[in-house]
Write a protein that holds these residues in place. Structure first.
Motif, PDB file in Angstrom:
ATOM      1  N   HIS A 174      92.260 124.552 -63.922  1.00  0.00           N
ATOM      2  CA  HIS A 174      92.649 123.902 -65.173  1.00  0.00           C
ATOM      3  C   HIS A 174      92.781 124.873 -66.348  1.00  0.00           C
ATOM      4  O   HIS A 174      92.971 124.446 -67.485  1.00  0.00           O
ATOM      5  N   ALA A 175      92.687 126.174 -66.085  1.00  0.00           N
ATOM      6  CA  ALA A 175      92.727 127.161 -67.163  1.00  0.00           C
ATOM      7  C   ALA A 175      94.032 127.099 -67.949  1.00  0.00           C
ATOM      8  O   ALA A 175      94.032 127.070 -69.188  1.00  0.00           O
ATOM      9  N   ALA A 176      95.159 127.073 -67.245  1.00  0.00           N
ATOM     10  CA  ALA A 176      96.458 127.070 -67.931  1.00  0.00           C
ATOM     11  C   ALA A 176      96.651 125.791 -68.739  1.00  0.00           C
ATOM     12  O   ALA A 176      97.192 125.817 -69.854  1.00  0.00           O
ATOM     13  N   ALA A 177      96.186 124.655 -68.192  1.00  0.00           N
ATOM     14  CA  ALA A 177      96.335 123.387 -68.915  1.00  0.00           C
ATOM     15  C   ALA A 177      95.494 123.374 -70.186  1.00  0.00           C
ATOM     16  O   ALA A 177      95.937 122.892 -71.240  1.00  0.00           O
ATOM     17  N   LEU A 178      94.273 123.930 -70.122  1.00  0.00           N
ATOM     18  CA  LEU A 178      93.417 123.987 -71.312  1.00  0.00           C
ATOM     19  C   LEU A 178      94.035 124.884 -72.376  1.00  0.00           C
ATOM     20  O   LEU A 178      93.997 124.573 -73.575  1.00  0.00           O
ATOM     21  N   MET A 192      89.723 127.585 -78.440  1.00  0.00           N
ATOM     22  CA  MET A 192      90.438 128.752 -77.946  1.00  0.00           C
ATOM     23  C   MET A 192      89.499 129.914 -77.645  1.00  0.00           C
ATOM     24  O   MET A 192      89.869 130.831 -76.906  1.00  0.00           O
ATOM     25  N   LYS A 193      88.284 129.894 -78.193  1.00  0.00           N
ATOM     26  CA  LYS A 193      87.325 130.949 -77.880  1.00  0.00           C
ATOM     27  C   LYS A 193      86.947 130.928 -76.398  1.00  0.00           C
ATOM     28  O   LYS A 193      86.567 131.956 -75.834  1.00  0.00           O
ATOM     29  N   ILE A 194      87.055 129.757 -75.771  1.00  0.00           N
ATOM     30  CA  ILE A 194      86.808 129.624 -74.336  1.00  0.00           C
ATOM     31  C   ILE A 194      88.118 129.563 -73.565  1.00  0.00           C
ATOM     32  O   ILE A 194      88.265 130.186 -72.503  1.00  0.00           O
ATOM     33  N   ALA A 195      89.097 128.826 -74.091  1.00  0.00           N
ATOM     34  CA  ALA A 195      90.366 128.662 -73.382  1.00  0.00           C
ATOM     35  C   ALA A 195      91.131 129.972 -73.246  1.00  0.00           C
ATOM     36  O   ALA A 195      91.816 130.194 -72.238  1.00  0.00           O
ATOM     37  N   MET A 196      90.999 130.858 -74.241  1.00  0.00           N
ATOM     38  CA  MET A 196      91.745 132.122 -74.192  1.00  0.00           C
ATOM     39  C   MET A 196      91.275 133.029 -73.058  1.00  0.00           C
ATOM     40  O   MET A 196      92.093 133.485 -72.246  1.00  0.00           O
ATOM     41  N   PRO A 197      89.978 133.332 -72.955  1.00  0.00           N
ATOM     42  CA  PRO A 197      89.560 134.152 -71.805  1.00  0.00           C
ATOM     43  C   PRO A 197      89.760 133.452 -70.468  1.00  0.00           C
ATOM     44  O   PRO A 197      90.032 134.113 -69.459  1.00  0.00           O
ATOM     45  N   LEU A 198      89.632 132.114 -70.437  1.00  0.00           N
ATOM     46  CA  LEU A 198      89.923 131.377 -69.209  1.00  0.00           C
ATOM     47  C   LEU A 198      91.361 131.624 -68.760  1.00  0.00           C
ATOM     48  O   LEU A 198      91.629 131.921 -67.586  1.00  0.00           O
ATOM     49  N   MET A 199      92.297 131.506 -69.694  1.00  0.00           N
ATOM     50  CA  MET A 199      93.712 131.663 -69.377  1.00  0.00           C
ATOM     51  C   MET A 199      94.026 133.071 -68.890  1.00  0.00           C
ATOM     52  O   MET A 199      94.689 133.260 -67.857  1.00  0.00           O
ATOM     53  N   LEU A 200      93.545 134.072 -69.609  1.00  0.00           N
ATOM     54  CA  LEU A 200      93.866 135.445 -69.228  1.00  0.00           C
ATOM     55  C   LEU A 200      93.165 135.845 -67.933  1.00  0.00           C
ATOM     56  O   LEU A 200      93.732 136.594 -67.129  1.00  0.00           O
ATOM     57  N   ALA A 201      91.940 135.364 -67.717  1.00  0.00           N
ATOM     58  CA  ALA A 201      91.264 135.651 -66.446  1.00  0.00           C
ATOM     59  C   ALA A 201      92.034 135.038 -65.289  1.00  0.00           C
ATOM     60  O   ALA A 201      92.195 135.668 -64.227  1.00  0.00           O
ATOM     61  N   LEU A 245      98.121 136.104 -75.724  1.00  0.00           N
ATOM     62  CA  LEU A 245      97.045 136.257 -76.708  1.00  0.00           C
ATOM     63  C   LEU A 245      97.562 136.134 -78.136  1.00  0.00           C
ATOM     64  O   LEU A 245      96.914 135.526 -78.992  1.00  0.00           O
ATOM     65  N   ALA A 246      98.738 136.683 -78.391  1.00  0.00           N
ATOM     66  CA  ALA A 246      99.268 136.726 -79.759  1.00  0.00           C
ATOM     67  C   ALA A 246      99.604 135.341 -80.299  1.00  0.00           C
ATOM     68  O   ALA A 246      99.464 135.099 -81.506  1.00  0.00           O
ATOM     69  N   ILE A 247     100.042 134.422 -79.438  1.00  0.00           N
ATOM     70  CA  ILE A 247     100.477 133.101 -79.910  1.00  0.00           C
ATOM     71  C   ILE A 247      99.338 132.345 -80.596  1.00  0.00           C
ATOM     72  O   ILE A 247      99.465 131.951 -81.761  1.00  0.00           O
ATOM     73  N   ALA A 300      88.095 137.980 -77.656  1.00  0.00           N
ATOM     74  CA  ALA A 300      87.887 137.373 -76.340  1.00  0.00           C
ATOM     75  C   ALA A 300      89.017 137.733 -75.378  1.00  0.00           C
ATOM     76  O   ALA A 300      88.778 138.113 -74.226  1.00  0.00           O
ATOM     77  N   GLY A 301      90.249 137.620 -75.864  1.00  0.00           N
ATOM     78  CA  GLY A 301      91.381 137.968 -75.019  1.00  0.00           C
ATOM     79  C   GLY A 301      91.487 139.454 -74.751  1.00  0.00           C
ATOM     80  O   GLY A 301      91.815 139.889 -73.634  1.00  0.00           O
ATOM     81  N   PHE A 302      91.198 140.253 -75.776  1.00  0.00           N
ATOM     82  CA  PHE A 302      91.287 141.705 -75.641  1.00  0.00           C
ATOM     83  C   PHE A 302      90.293 142.218 -74.605  1.00  0.00           C
ATOM     84  O   PHE A 302      90.612 143.123 -73.818  1.00  0.00           O
ATOM     85  N   TYR A 303      89.089 141.640 -74.572  1.00  0.00           N
ATOM     86  CA  TYR A 303      88.097 142.065 -73.581  1.00  0.00           C
ATOM     87  C   TYR A 303      88.600 141.820 -72.162  1.00  0.00           C
ATOM     88  O   TYR A 303      88.395 142.651 -71.268  1.00  0.00           O
ATOM     89  N   VAL A 304      89.251 140.688 -71.945  1.00  0.00           N
ATOM     90  CA  VAL A 304      89.789 140.405 -70.609  1.00  0.00           C
ATOM     91  C   VAL A 304      90.842 141.448 -70.238  1.00  0.00           C
ATOM     92  O   VAL A 304      90.856 141.970 -69.113  1.00  0.00           O
ATOM     93  N   ILE A 305      91.732 141.755 -71.175  1.00  0.00           N
ATOM     94  CA  ILE A 305      92.804 142.724 -70.908  1.00  0.00           C
ATOM     95  C   ILE A 305      92.230 144.095 -70.587  1.00  0.00           C
ATOM     96  O   ILE A 305      92.680 144.779 -69.656  1.00  0.00           O
ATOM     97  N   VAL A 306      91.219 144.521 -71.339  1.00  0.00           N
ATOM     98  CA  VAL A 306      90.589 145.822 -71.080  1.00  0.00           C
ATOM     99  C   VAL A 306      89.898 145.823 -69.726  1.00  0.00           C
ATOM    100  O   VAL A 306      90.043 146.763 -68.933  1.00  0.00           O
ATOM    101  N   LEU A 307      89.142 144.768 -69.422  1.00  0.00           N
ATOM    102  CA  LEU A 307      88.429 144.692 -68.152  1.00  0.00           C
ATOM    103  C   LEU A 307      89.383 144.591 -66.967  1.00  0.00           C
ATOM    104  O   LEU A 307      89.022 144.950 -65.842  1.00  0.00           O
TER     105      LEU A 307
END
Length: 364
Positions: A75-79, A116-125, A147-149, A169-176
Protein backbone atom coordinates in the motif's frame (compact mmCIF):
# COMPACT_ATOMS: atom_id res chain seq x y z
CA UNK A 1 4.86 -23.38 22.88
CA UNK A 2 3.95 -25.31 26.02
CA UNK A 3 2.62 -24.37 29.41
CA UNK A 4 6.22 -24.37 30.64
CA UNK A 5 7.09 -21.55 28.22
CA UNK A 6 7.68 -18.26 30.11
CA UNK A 7 4.71 -15.89 30.04
CA UNK A 8 6.61 -13.10 28.26
CA UNK A 9 7.51 -15.48 25.41
CA UNK A 10 3.85 -16.51 25.04
CA UNK A 11 2.76 -12.86 24.97
CA UNK A 12 5.48 -11.75 22.57
CA UNK A 13 3.62 -12.63 19.33
CA UNK A 14 0.57 -10.73 20.61
CA UNK A 15 2.41 -7.68 21.92
CA UNK A 16 4.77 -7.50 18.91
CA UNK A 17 6.97 -5.17 20.95
CA UNK A 18 10.73 -4.83 20.68
CA UNK A 19 11.70 -4.59 24.36
CA UNK A 20 14.85 -2.40 24.04
CA UNK A 21 13.12 0.08 21.74
CA UNK A 22 9.99 0.14 23.90
CA UNK A 23 12.09 0.76 27.02
CA UNK A 24 13.93 3.70 25.46
CA UNK A 25 10.70 5.25 24.16
CA UNK A 26 9.05 4.69 27.55
CA UNK A 27 11.83 6.55 29.39
CA UNK A 28 11.70 9.41 26.87
CA UNK A 29 7.91 9.69 27.11
CA UNK A 30 7.96 9.55 30.90
CA UNK A 31 10.67 12.20 31.13
CA UNK A 32 8.79 14.31 28.60
CA UNK A 33 5.59 14.17 30.63
CA UNK A 34 7.56 15.02 33.77
CA UNK A 35 9.01 18.09 32.03
CA UNK A 36 5.74 19.09 30.38
CA UNK A 37 3.97 19.12 33.75
CA UNK A 38 6.38 21.83 34.84
CA UNK A 39 6.45 23.68 31.49
CA UNK A 40 2.64 23.78 31.18
CA UNK A 41 1.91 24.92 34.74
CA UNK A 42 0.31 28.08 33.31
CA UNK A 43 -1.73 26.15 30.71
CA UNK A 44 -4.56 24.31 32.54
CA UNK A 45 -5.52 21.01 30.95
CA UNK A 46 -2.50 20.75 28.66
CA UNK A 47 -0.84 17.99 30.68
CA UNK A 48 -4.04 15.93 30.68
CA UNK A 49 -4.39 16.39 26.92
CA UNK A 50 -0.81 15.23 26.44
CA UNK A 51 -1.58 12.08 28.42
CA UNK A 52 -4.36 11.39 25.93
CA UNK A 53 -1.93 12.06 23.06
CA UNK A 54 0.58 9.62 24.55
CA UNK A 55 -2.04 6.88 24.86
CA UNK A 56 -3.08 7.47 21.24
CA UNK A 57 0.54 7.33 20.06
CA UNK A 58 1.21 4.13 21.98
CA UNK A 59 -1.91 2.58 20.48
CA UNK A 60 -0.75 3.53 17.00
CA UNK A 61 2.69 2.11 17.75
CA UNK A 62 1.22 -1.23 18.79
CA UNK A 63 -1.09 -1.29 15.75
CA UNK A 64 1.79 -0.52 13.35
CA UNK A 65 3.96 -3.16 15.03
CA UNK A 66 1.33 -5.77 14.10
CA UNK A 67 1.18 -4.77 10.42
CA UNK A 68 3.32 -7.11 8.26
CA UNK A 69 5.93 -5.48 6.05
CA UNK A 70 4.29 -7.02 3.00
CA UNK A 71 1.12 -5.04 3.71
CA UNK A 72 3.08 -1.79 4.05
CA UNK A 73 4.89 -2.49 0.79
CA UNK A 74 1.63 -3.29 -0.99
CA UNK A 75 0.00 0.00 0.00
CA UNK A 76 3.03 2.32 -0.09
CA UNK A 77 2.27 3.84 -3.50
CA UNK A 78 -1.41 4.35 -2.64
CA UNK A 79 -0.53 6.13 0.63
CA UNK A 80 1.90 8.38 -1.22
CA UNK A 81 -0.68 9.21 -3.90
CA UNK A 82 -3.29 9.96 -1.23
CA UNK A 83 -0.85 12.24 0.61
CA UNK A 84 0.00 14.19 -2.54
CA UNK A 85 -3.69 14.51 -3.43
CA UNK A 86 -4.44 15.93 0.04
CA UNK A 87 -1.55 18.40 -0.30
CA UNK A 88 -2.99 19.58 -3.61
CA UNK A 89 -6.38 19.94 -1.88
CA UNK A 90 -4.72 22.10 0.79
CA UNK A 91 -3.25 24.29 -1.94
CA UNK A 92 -6.67 24.69 -3.59
CA UNK A 93 -9.02 25.13 -0.61
CA UNK A 94 -7.11 24.70 2.63
CA UNK A 95 -7.70 26.42 5.96
CA UNK A 96 -5.45 29.42 6.65
CA UNK A 97 -4.18 30.20 10.14
CA UNK A 98 -1.61 32.87 11.04
CA UNK A 99 -0.72 33.39 7.39
CA UNK A 100 -0.12 29.71 6.59
CA UNK A 101 -2.43 27.39 4.65
CA UNK A 102 -1.63 23.95 6.04
CA UNK A 103 -4.93 22.37 7.07
CA UNK A 104 -8.02 20.72 5.61
CA UNK A 105 -11.32 20.85 7.44
CA UNK A 106 -12.54 17.24 7.57
CA UNK A 107 -14.87 17.67 10.52
CA UNK A 108 -11.83 18.98 12.37
CA UNK A 109 -8.65 20.58 11.07
CA UNK A 110 -6.23 18.00 9.67
CA UNK A 111 -2.66 18.66 8.49
CA UNK A 112 -1.92 16.32 5.53
CA UNK A 113 1.79 17.21 5.45
CA UNK A 114 2.32 15.18 8.64
CA UNK A 115 1.41 11.90 6.94
CA UNK A 116 4.11 12.49 4.33
CA UNK A 117 6.79 12.02 7.00
CA UNK A 118 5.85 8.32 6.88
CA UNK A 119 4.40 8.03 3.38
CA UNK A 120 7.51 9.50 1.74
CA UNK A 121 10.05 6.96 3.02
CA UNK A 122 7.47 4.20 2.48
CA UNK A 123 7.12 5.19 -1.18
CA UNK A 124 10.83 5.51 -1.90
CA UNK A 125 11.68 2.28 -0.05
CA UNK A 126 9.04 0.49 -2.15
CA UNK A 127 10.38 2.13 -5.32
CA UNK A 128 14.01 1.10 -4.75
CA UNK A 129 12.91 -2.41 -3.72
CA UNK A 130 10.72 -2.73 -6.80
CA UNK A 131 13.40 -1.47 -9.21
CA UNK A 132 16.46 -2.87 -7.44
CA UNK A 133 17.80 -4.36 -10.67
CA UNK A 134 17.65 -1.08 -12.58
CA UNK A 135 21.06 0.58 -12.79
CA UNK A 136 22.16 4.11 -13.64
CA UNK A 137 21.19 7.65 -12.73
CA UNK A 138 17.61 7.41 -14.03
CA UNK A 139 16.51 5.41 -10.97
CA UNK A 140 17.71 8.19 -8.67
CA UNK A 141 16.28 10.90 -10.93
CA UNK A 142 12.79 9.39 -10.63
CA UNK A 143 13.22 9.12 -6.86
CA UNK A 144 14.25 12.79 -6.69
CA UNK A 145 11.11 13.76 -8.62
CA UNK A 146 8.90 11.69 -6.30
CA UNK A 147 10.51 13.53 -3.39
CA UNK A 148 10.36 17.02 -4.91
CA UNK A 149 6.59 17.00 -5.52
CA UNK A 150 5.38 16.80 -1.88
CA UNK A 151 8.30 18.87 -0.57
CA UNK A 152 7.44 21.68 -3.01
CA UNK A 153 3.75 21.58 -2.06
CA UNK A 154 4.55 21.70 1.66
CA UNK A 155 7.08 24.53 1.26
CA UNK A 156 4.41 26.49 -0.63
CA UNK A 157 2.04 26.46 2.38
CA UNK A 158 4.55 27.72 3.80
CA UNK A 159 5.79 25.13 6.31
CA UNK A 160 9.57 25.06 6.10
CA UNK A 161 10.02 22.82 9.16
CA UNK A 162 7.79 20.00 7.88
CA UNK A 163 9.15 20.39 4.33
CA UNK A 164 12.66 19.93 5.68
CA UNK A 165 11.66 16.81 7.64
CA UNK A 166 9.93 15.23 4.62
CA UNK A 167 12.93 16.14 2.45
CA UNK A 168 15.25 14.54 5.01
CA UNK A 169 13.13 11.37 5.20
CA UNK A 170 13.25 10.89 1.45
CA UNK A 171 16.89 11.90 1.15
CA UNK A 172 17.93 9.27 3.71
CA UNK A 173 16.26 6.55 1.64
CA UNK A 174 18.02 7.74 -1.53
CA UNK A 175 21.42 7.80 0.21
CA UNK A 176 20.90 4.37 1.79
CA UNK A 177 19.85 3.02 -1.62
CA UNK A 178 23.38 3.62 -2.86
CA UNK A 179 23.71 7.20 -4.08
CA UNK A 180 27.40 7.74 -4.80
CA UNK A 181 29.63 10.18 -2.92
CA UNK A 182 30.30 12.01 -6.19
CA UNK A 183 26.57 12.60 -6.60
CA UNK A 184 26.32 13.79 -2.99
CA UNK A 185 29.19 16.23 -3.56
CA UNK A 186 27.48 17.50 -6.71
CA UNK A 187 24.22 17.99 -4.79
CA UNK A 188 26.03 19.93 -2.08
CA UNK A 189 27.69 22.17 -4.65
CA UNK A 190 24.35 22.71 -6.38
CA UNK A 191 22.69 23.62 -3.09
CA UNK A 192 25.37 26.23 -2.36
CA UNK A 193 25.04 27.67 -5.86
CA UNK A 194 21.24 27.86 -5.51
CA UNK A 195 21.37 29.52 -2.06
CA UNK A 196 20.98 33.11 -3.39
CA UNK A 197 17.94 32.11 -5.46
CA UNK A 198 16.37 30.26 -2.51
CA UNK A 199 17.00 33.28 -0.28
CA UNK A 200 14.88 35.51 -2.53
CA UNK A 201 12.13 32.88 -2.65
CA UNK A 202 11.79 32.78 1.15
CA UNK A 203 9.02 34.66 2.92
CA UNK A 204 9.97 37.68 5.00
CA UNK A 205 9.50 35.86 8.32
CA UNK A 206 11.72 32.99 7.11
CA UNK A 207 14.51 35.37 6.10
CA UNK A 208 14.14 37.10 9.46
CA UNK A 209 14.65 33.79 11.27
CA UNK A 210 17.93 33.24 9.44
CA UNK A 211 19.10 36.79 10.20
CA UNK A 212 18.14 36.34 13.87
CA UNK A 213 20.13 33.09 13.95
CA UNK A 214 23.19 34.89 12.56
CA UNK A 215 22.85 37.77 15.04
CA UNK A 216 20.43 37.06 17.94
CA UNK A 217 21.44 40.31 19.64
CA UNK A 218 20.35 42.55 16.77
CA UNK A 219 16.75 42.70 18.05
CA UNK A 220 16.88 41.27 21.61
CA UNK A 221 13.39 42.43 22.59
CA UNK A 222 11.77 41.54 19.26
CA UNK A 223 12.68 38.79 16.81
CA UNK A 224 15.56 37.53 18.91
CA UNK A 225 13.68 37.51 22.22
CA UNK A 226 12.69 33.85 22.33
CA UNK A 227 16.04 32.40 21.28
CA UNK A 228 17.92 34.70 23.66
CA UNK A 229 15.66 33.71 26.56
CA UNK A 230 15.99 30.03 25.66
CA UNK A 231 19.78 30.23 25.74
CA UNK A 232 19.58 32.18 29.01
CA UNK A 233 17.46 29.37 30.48
CA UNK A 234 19.98 26.73 29.37
CA UNK A 235 22.82 28.71 30.93
CA UNK A 236 20.79 29.32 34.08
CA UNK A 237 20.57 25.56 34.69
CA UNK A 238 24.31 25.24 35.26
CA UNK A 239 25.70 21.77 35.84
CA UNK A 240 22.96 20.14 37.91
CA UNK A 241 19.97 22.43 37.23
CA UNK A 242 17.68 24.47 39.44
CA UNK A 243 15.41 21.55 40.20
CA UNK A 244 12.05 20.35 38.92
CA UNK A 245 9.39 23.11 38.92
CA UNK A 246 12.04 25.65 40.06
CA UNK A 247 13.07 27.08 36.70
CA UNK A 248 12.73 30.86 36.49
CA UNK A 249 12.74 31.58 32.75
CA UNK A 250 9.90 29.17 32.03
CA UNK A 251 7.72 29.82 35.06
CA UNK A 252 8.02 33.60 34.78
CA UNK A 253 6.83 33.47 31.16
CA UNK A 254 10.03 34.53 29.40
CA UNK A 255 9.85 31.56 26.99
CA UNK A 256 6.54 31.79 25.05
CA UNK A 257 6.68 28.32 23.41
CA UNK A 258 8.02 26.54 26.49
CA UNK A 259 5.69 23.53 26.28
CA UNK A 260 6.09 22.96 22.55
CA UNK A 261 9.12 23.72 20.39
CA UNK A 262 11.22 25.23 23.21
CA UNK A 263 10.57 22.65 25.91
CA UNK A 264 14.25 21.65 25.92
CA UNK A 265 15.13 25.03 27.44
CA UNK A 266 12.81 24.25 30.39
CA UNK A 267 14.36 20.79 30.79
CA UNK A 268 17.92 22.17 30.62
CA UNK A 269 17.19 24.88 33.19
CA UNK A 270 15.65 22.46 35.67
CA UNK A 271 18.06 19.52 35.18
CA UNK A 272 21.20 21.27 33.99
CA UNK A 273 24.10 19.99 31.94
CA UNK A 274 23.87 16.54 33.54
CA UNK A 275 20.22 16.19 32.52
CA UNK A 276 21.01 17.41 29.02
CA UNK A 277 23.75 14.83 28.58
CA UNK A 278 21.46 12.04 29.81
CA UNK A 279 18.77 13.15 27.36
CA UNK A 280 21.24 13.18 24.47
CA UNK A 281 22.35 9.67 25.45
CA UNK A 282 18.73 8.50 25.38
CA UNK A 283 18.30 9.86 21.85
CA UNK A 284 21.61 8.24 20.85
CA UNK A 285 20.34 4.90 22.18
CA UNK A 286 17.08 5.37 20.25
CA UNK A 287 18.98 5.96 17.02
CA UNK A 288 21.40 3.09 17.71
CA UNK A 289 18.57 0.62 18.34
CA UNK A 290 16.76 1.78 15.22
CA UNK A 291 19.87 1.29 13.09
CA UNK A 292 20.39 -2.16 14.61
CA UNK A 293 16.85 -3.12 13.61
CA UNK A 294 17.32 -1.70 10.11
CA UNK A 295 20.65 -3.53 9.64
CA UNK A 296 19.03 -6.86 10.54
CA UNK A 297 15.97 -6.38 8.33
CA UNK A 298 14.95 -9.22 6.05
CA UNK A 299 14.39 -7.25 2.82
CA UNK A 300 15.79 -4.19 1.05
CA UNK A 301 12.43 -2.45 1.54
CA UNK A 302 12.59 -2.95 5.30
CA UNK A 303 16.25 -1.92 5.53
CA UNK A 304 15.67 1.33 3.65
CA UNK A 305 12.46 2.11 5.53
CA UNK A 306 13.93 1.30 8.96
CA UNK A 307 17.08 3.31 8.30
CA UNK A 308 15.14 6.35 7.09
CA UNK A 309 12.68 6.32 10.02
CA UNK A 310 15.56 6.06 12.48
CA UNK A 311 17.35 9.00 10.89
CA UNK A 312 14.09 11.01 11.05
CA UNK A 313 14.24 10.61 14.84
CA UNK A 314 17.82 11.90 14.75
CA UNK A 315 16.80 14.87 12.58
CA UNK A 316 13.92 15.80 14.90
CA UNK A 317 16.20 15.82 17.96
CA UNK A 318 19.15 17.50 16.28
CA UNK A 319 17.16 20.36 14.76
CA UNK A 320 15.08 21.03 17.87
CA UNK A 321 17.95 21.02 20.35
CA UNK A 322 20.10 22.88 17.84
CA UNK A 323 17.59 25.69 17.33
CA UNK A 324 16.97 26.11 21.07
CA UNK A 325 20.74 26.23 21.63
CA UNK A 326 21.33 28.72 18.81
CA UNK A 327 23.14 26.23 16.57
CA UNK A 328 20.56 26.23 13.73
CA UNK A 329 17.83 28.73 12.72
CA UNK A 330 14.45 28.46 14.43
CA UNK A 331 11.99 26.22 12.57
CA UNK A 332 8.80 24.51 13.71
CA UNK A 333 10.25 21.12 14.71
CA UNK A 334 9.14 19.53 18.04
CA UNK A 335 11.41 17.64 20.42
CA UNK A 336 10.60 13.91 19.96
CA UNK A 337 8.39 12.45 22.72
CA UNK A 338 8.71 15.70 24.73
CA UNK A 339 6.90 18.56 23.01
CA UNK A 340 3.17 19.02 23.53
CA UNK A 341 1.08 18.04 20.51
CA UNK A 342 -0.81 15.06 19.16
CA UNK A 343 0.03 14.97 15.45
CA UNK A 344 3.81 14.81 15.75
CA UNK A 345 3.56 12.30 18.61
CA UNK A 346 1.28 10.10 16.49
CA UNK A 347 3.82 10.20 13.64
CA UNK A 348 6.62 9.23 16.02
CA UNK A 349 4.51 6.40 17.43
CA UNK A 350 3.84 5.07 13.94
CA UNK A 351 7.54 5.23 13.15
CA UNK A 352 8.44 3.22 16.26
CA UNK A 353 5.71 0.71 15.45
CA UNK A 354 7.09 0.21 11.93
CA UNK A 355 10.54 -0.42 13.39
CA UNK A 356 9.02 -3.05 15.68
CA UNK A 357 7.27 -4.63 12.71
CA UNK A 358 10.60 -4.80 10.87
CA UNK A 359 12.22 -6.44 13.89
CA UNK A 360 9.35 -8.92 14.19
CA UNK A 361 9.73 -9.91 10.53
CA UNK A 362 13.49 -10.34 10.82
CA UNK A 363 13.04 -12.64 13.84
CA UNK A 364 10.53 -14.70 11.92
Amino acid sequence: MTLQTPLWQRLRPVLAVDAPLAAIVGVLVGTGLFTLYSASADFPGRFELQLRNVLMAMGLMWAAANVPQQVLMRHAAALYALGVALLVAVFLFGVTKKGSTRWLNLGHDFQPSEMMKIAMPLMLAWYFHRYDNVQGWRRFAVAALLLAIPVGLIAKQPDFGTAMLVLSAGFYVIVLAGLSWKALAALAAGALAAAPVVWHMLHDFQRQRVLTFLDPGADPMGKGFQINQAMTAIGSGGVTGRGWMDGTQGHLGFIPERSTDFIFSVFAEEFGLVGGIVLLLLYALLVLRGLQIAAGAATLFSRLLGGAITMIFFTYAFINIGMVSGVVPVVGVPLPFFSYGGTALATLGLGCGILMSIRRQSLA
